[in-house]
Design a protein around this motif. Structure first.
Motif, PDB file in Angstrom:
ATOM      1  N   GLU A   1       0.883  -1.162   0.000  1.00  0.00           N
ATOM      2  CA  GLU A   1       0.000   0.000   0.000  1.00  0.00           C
ATOM      3  C   GLU A   1       0.926   1.218   0.000  1.00  0.00           C
ATOM      4  N   CYS A   2       0.566   2.288  -0.723  1.00  0.00           N
ATOM      5  CA  CYS A   2       1.427   3.468  -0.693  1.00  0.00           C
ATOM      6  C   CYS A   2       0.646   4.736  -1.021  1.00  0.00           C
ATOM      7  N   VAL A   3       0.947   5.814  -0.268  1.00  0.00           N
ATOM      8  CA  VAL A   3       0.263   7.106  -0.487  1.00  0.00           C
ATOM      9  C   VAL A   3       1.014   7.953  -1.508  1.00  0.00           C
ATOM     10  N   ASN A   4       2.207   7.476  -1.925  1.00  0.00           N
ATOM     11  CA  ASN A   4       3.012   8.276  -2.849  1.00  0.00           C
ATOM     12  C   ASN A   4       2.757   7.871  -4.305  1.00  0.00           C
ATOM     13  N   ASP A   5       3.351   8.621  -5.223  1.00  0.00           N
ATOM     14  CA  ASP A   5       3.067   8.382  -6.637  1.00  0.00           C
ATOM     15  C   ASP A   5       4.323   8.517  -7.475  1.00  0.00           C
ATOM     16  N   CYS A   6       5.384   7.837  -7.025  1.00  0.00           N
ATOM     17  CA  CYS A   6       6.700   7.948  -7.666  1.00  0.00           C
ATOM     18  C   CYS A   6       6.617   7.391  -9.095  1.00  0.00           C
ATOM     19  N   LEU A   7       7.061   8.178 -10.067  1.00  0.00           N
ATOM     20  CA  LEU A   7       6.859   7.838 -11.484  1.00  0.00           C
ATOM     21  C   LEU A   7       7.451   6.475 -11.850  1.00  0.00           C
ATOM     22  N   TYR A   8       8.493   6.054 -11.205  1.00  0.00           N
ATOM     23  CA  TYR A   8       9.277   4.859 -11.588  1.00  0.00           C
ATOM     24  C   TYR A   8       8.850   3.584 -10.858  1.00  0.00           C
ATOM     25  N   CYS A   9       7.790   3.654 -10.051  1.00  0.00           N
ATOM     26  CA  CYS A   9       7.492   2.536  -9.149  1.00  0.00           C
ATOM     27  C   CYS A   9       6.134   1.896  -9.443  1.00  0.00           C
ATOM     28  N   ALA A  10       6.104   0.566  -9.480  1.00  0.00           N
ATOM     29  CA  ALA A  10       4.845  -0.158  -9.749  1.00  0.00           C
ATOM     30  C   ALA A  10       3.872  -0.059  -8.585  1.00  0.00           C
ATOM     31  N   PHE A  11       4.371   0.321  -7.396  1.00  0.00           N
ATOM     32  CA  PHE A  11       3.491   0.425  -6.226  1.00  0.00           C
ATOM     33  C   PHE A  11       2.875   1.810  -6.093  1.00  0.00           C
ATOM     34  N   LYS A  12       3.159   2.714  -7.054  1.00  0.00           N
ATOM     35  CA  LYS A  12       2.636   4.078  -6.950  1.00  0.00           C
ATOM     36  C   LYS A  12       1.109   4.054  -6.859  1.00  0.00           C
ATOM     37  N   ARG A  13       0.555   5.021  -6.127  1.00  0.00           N
ATOM     38  CA  ARG A  13      -0.886   4.968  -5.816  1.00  0.00           C
ATOM     39  C   ARG A  13      -1.751   5.026  -7.066  1.00  0.00           C
TER      40      ARG A  13
ATOM     41  N   PHE B   1       8.647  -1.929   3.080  1.00  0.00           N
ATOM     42  CA  PHE B   1       7.284  -1.423   3.232  1.00  0.00           C
ATOM     43  C   PHE B   1       7.046  -0.251   2.297  1.00  0.00           C
ATOM     44  N   GLY B   2       5.813  -0.112   1.770  1.00  0.00           N
ATOM     45  CA  GLY B   2       5.437   1.124   1.096  1.00  0.00           C
ATOM     46  C   GLY B   2       5.289   2.208   2.167  1.00  0.00           C
ATOM     47  N   GLU B   3       4.885   3.429   1.756  1.00  0.00           N
ATOM     48  CA  GLU B   3       4.643   4.481   2.751  1.00  0.00           C
ATOM     49  C   GLU B   3       3.128   4.622   2.890  1.00  0.00           C
TER      50      GLU B   3
ATOM     51  N   ARG C   1       3.772  12.838   0.205  1.00  0.00           N
ATOM     52  CA  ARG C   1       4.753  12.964   1.300  1.00  0.00           C
ATOM     53  C   ARG C   1       6.172  12.875   0.756  1.00  0.00           C
ATOM     54  N   LYS C   2       6.367  11.985  -0.210  1.00  0.00           N
ATOM     55  CA  LYS C   2       7.731  11.797  -0.734  1.00  0.00           C
ATOM     56  C   LYS C   2       8.165  12.974  -1.594  1.00  0.00           C
ATOM     57  N   GLY C   3       7.210  13.860  -1.899  1.00  0.00           N
ATOM     58  CA  GLY C   3       7.556  15.046  -2.688  1.00  0.00           C
ATOM     59  C   GLY C   3       8.405  16.040  -1.917  1.00  0.00           C
TER      60      GLY C   3
ATOM     61  N   GLU D   1       4.985  -7.121  -8.118  1.00  0.00           N
ATOM     62  CA  GLU D   1       6.359  -6.711  -7.788  1.00  0.00           C
ATOM     63  C   GLU D   1       6.546  -5.199  -7.966  1.00  0.00           C
ATOM     64  N   GLN D   2       7.525  -4.643  -7.233  1.00  0.00           N
ATOM     65  CA  GLN D   2       7.824  -3.206  -7.357  1.00  0.00           C
ATOM     66  C   GLN D   2       8.599  -2.937  -8.647  1.00  0.00           C
ATOM     67  N   PHE D   3       9.371  -3.899  -9.077  1.00  0.00           N
ATOM     68  CA  PHE D   3      10.176  -3.816 -10.309  1.00  0.00           C
ATOM     69  C   PHE D   3      10.569  -5.242 -10.680  1.00  0.00           C
TER      70      PHE D   3
HETATM   71  S1  SF4 Z   1       6.582   2.157  -2.675  1.00  0.00           S
HETATM   72 FE1  SF4 Z   1       8.218   3.693  -2.442  1.00  0.00          FE
HETATM   73  S2  SF4 Z   1       8.947   4.092  -4.497  1.00  0.00           S
HETATM   74 FE2  SF4 Z   1       6.948   3.095  -4.666  1.00  0.00          FE
HETATM   75  S3  SF4 Z   1       5.436   4.757  -4.835  1.00  0.00           S
HETATM   76 FE3  SF4 Z   1       5.637   4.203  -2.684  1.00  0.00          FE
HETATM   77  S4  SF4 Z   1       7.172   5.579  -1.852  1.00  0.00           S
HETATM   78 FE4  SF4 Z   1       7.349   5.625  -4.072  1.00  0.00          FE
END
Ligand code: SF4
Length: 473
Positions: free
Chosen positions: A95-107, A141-143, A216-218, A359-361
């Motif tokens: 689970e993750c509240v962030n939206d990092c362009l490079y990550c499969a777990f982005k919200r 863990f995601g954030e 948050r990661k911004g 997977e995250q990547f």
């Molecule tokens: S899991 Fe990490 S890298 Fe992926 S969107 Fe969340 S904070 Fe970003």
């Protein structure tokens, strides 16, 4: 819903990354004498500053690059001997509240299969890892509010509580979101080893481009200060890292060295480890390939880091393919993961093929731990699951006091051989056992005759012929 960490900064938080200065350092063409003088400083086991590191990065002539490679090989042998420390990643929740362009777990990724291990599921993953022979894990863990400090601490305690046969996890590291001081204290009390927070990219404009400001990661400064808060809260061992491929790899190396230098100056001890993952394909992600790092530059990256931070562990992960991992080990890598699966529940559910949506990547190396062990042994490395320093309180500044004079070598090899004998006795395939026995005999032959050698022979005999385990110096 649990609360997320207060986004407070440490007392003297400062943004020590000056983009223009670092880019400026990368525009000069060094003379050979200067490059050689800096290599000599590093071979004397002195850490380099960003100016000196830039000189090595700017050395493009093939002869000079080869001299840098050779120096990194020598320094690795002098400080780390032929040991390679092994661990495995264990993803707890995506689970993750962030939206990092490079990550499969982005919200914003609708294809991501969201999951968080329940306690019994976590126990089954740890049993599976112990039955492979692992002793050191990193929990990922995601954030998300669900993964607050209390949840992370509970996971750590659960992991230490699982014992399958002779199996036990002896060191649990964490890769998770930045916490506040109270949060770090909570996870420290659970007995963690290293707390890792990667800045991903030290380049401010790139950071803003790939981490939306409404997440948050911004917040670049809050993340850059994360490990200073951890150290202020009493966490001795911290891990930094950058995701190579987001911006100029040479700039990111300078960012990592600037971060290591800053922690050393401010807290009296630098990072315990540095990670340098390369961008990999990920589900629901369009990768921008402008700054991709080719294999030759990746080798230069590792060699220069080795020379810049002689006493910081360098972690090479299974993102990379087996052949590349094998080729770069000699340039300074001190830790690798093996037998890794990064799908949530992957150690009991994943088959031979990877499931990208979970997977995250994409992983480059999904060989079993036993296959990786055998390759290391054949190449003359001692695979080690050692956790002695951590459990004897040789951490942070105290670890450095111990490591810098070179004493650590007297303990690392015997401890590595002790953990190797455990693996050979309890988990290894016949081929790996045979390769391991040959290596142990060869290492014993190298040792001076005397008490240390006899004590080690005694330890190895006990592991082989009794139920005694976890014997270290
Ligand atoms: S899991 Fe990490 S890298 Fe992926 S969107 Fe969340 S904070 Fe970003």
């Amino acid at each position: 819903m649990r609360a997320m960490a207060q986004m407070t900064l440490s007392e003297h938080a400062t943004d020590f990354i000056d983009d223009d200065r670092l880019n400026g350092l990368l525009r000069s063409r060094p003379d050979e004498a200067r490059v050689r003088a800096i290599i000599e400083k590093s071979l004397a086991k002195q850490a380099l500053n960003v100016e000196e590191t830039a000189v090595l990065l700017n050395a493009e002539e093939p002869d000079l690059v080869e001299e840098i490679f050779e120096a990194a090989r020598r320094l690795k042998r002098n400080v780390y001997g032929n040991r390679i420390v092994l661990f495995a990643p264990l993803y707890i929740g995506n689970e993750c509240v962030n939206d990092c362009l490079y990550c499969a777990f982005k919200r914003s990724n609708p294809d991501a299969v969201r999951r968080t291990l329940a306690e019994q599921e976590l126990r089954r993953q740890v049993e599976a890892l112990e039955n492979q022979g692992h002793k050191r894990l990193i929990l990922v863990f995601g954030e998300h509010p669900r993964y607050d400090a209390t949840f992370i601490a509970d996971c750590v305690r659960t992991v230490y509580d699982v014992h399958a046969g002779h199996g036990q996890i002896r060191r649990v590291n964490i890769n998770a979101a930045p916490l506040d001081h109270v949060g770090y204290k909570t996870v420290k009390e659970a007995g963690i080893g290293t707390y890792q927070v990667f800045q991903e990219t030290y380049h401010h404009a790139t950071y803003a481009r790939v981490h939306p400001s409404n997440t948050r990661k911004g917040n670049y400064g809050y993340r850059l200060d994360a490990l200073s808060r951890a150290m202020e809260a009493g966490i001795d061992d911290v891990g930094i890292g950058a995701l190579f491929g987001l911006y100029d790899w040479r700039f990111e190396v300078l960012g990592l060295v600037a971060h290591a230098t800053y922690l050393q100056k401010r807290h009296g001890v630098g990072p315990h480890t540095i990670s340098f993952p390369r961008l990999q394909p990920a589900a629901g992600v369009q990768l921008d390939q402008r700054f991709f790092v080719n294999d030759h530059d990746f080798k230069r990256l590792i060699a220069v880091l080795r020379l810049a931070v002689p006493y910081t562990g360098l972690i090479l992960t299974a993102r990379e393919k087996p052949a590349l991992r094998r080729a770069v080990m000699e340039f300074g890598v001190s830790q690798i993961d093996a037998g890794s699966r990064i799908e949530i529940g992957g150690y009991t559910e994943a088959g031979d093929a990877q499931c990208m949506e979970r997977e995250q990547f994409q992983l480059g190396d999904i060989r079993s731990l036993d296959e990786v062990m055998r390759e290391l042994l054949v190449d003359g490395y001692i695979p080690s699951f050692c956790t002695a320093c951590y459990r004897l309180g040789r951490t942070g500044e105290h670890f450095m006091e111990f490591a810098i004079p070179g004493f650590i070598k007297r303990y690392c090899t015997p401890n590595a051989l002790s953990t190797l004998m455990e693996y050979l006795t309890d988990y290894a395939s016949p081929q790996t056992k045979a390769a391991g026995r040959r290596l142990i005999e060869a290492e014993l032959d190298k040792m001076d005759n005397g008490t240390q050698k006899e004590r080690l022979r005694d330890v190895l005999r006990k592991i082989e012929s009794t139920d005694q385990r976890d014997l270290y110096f």
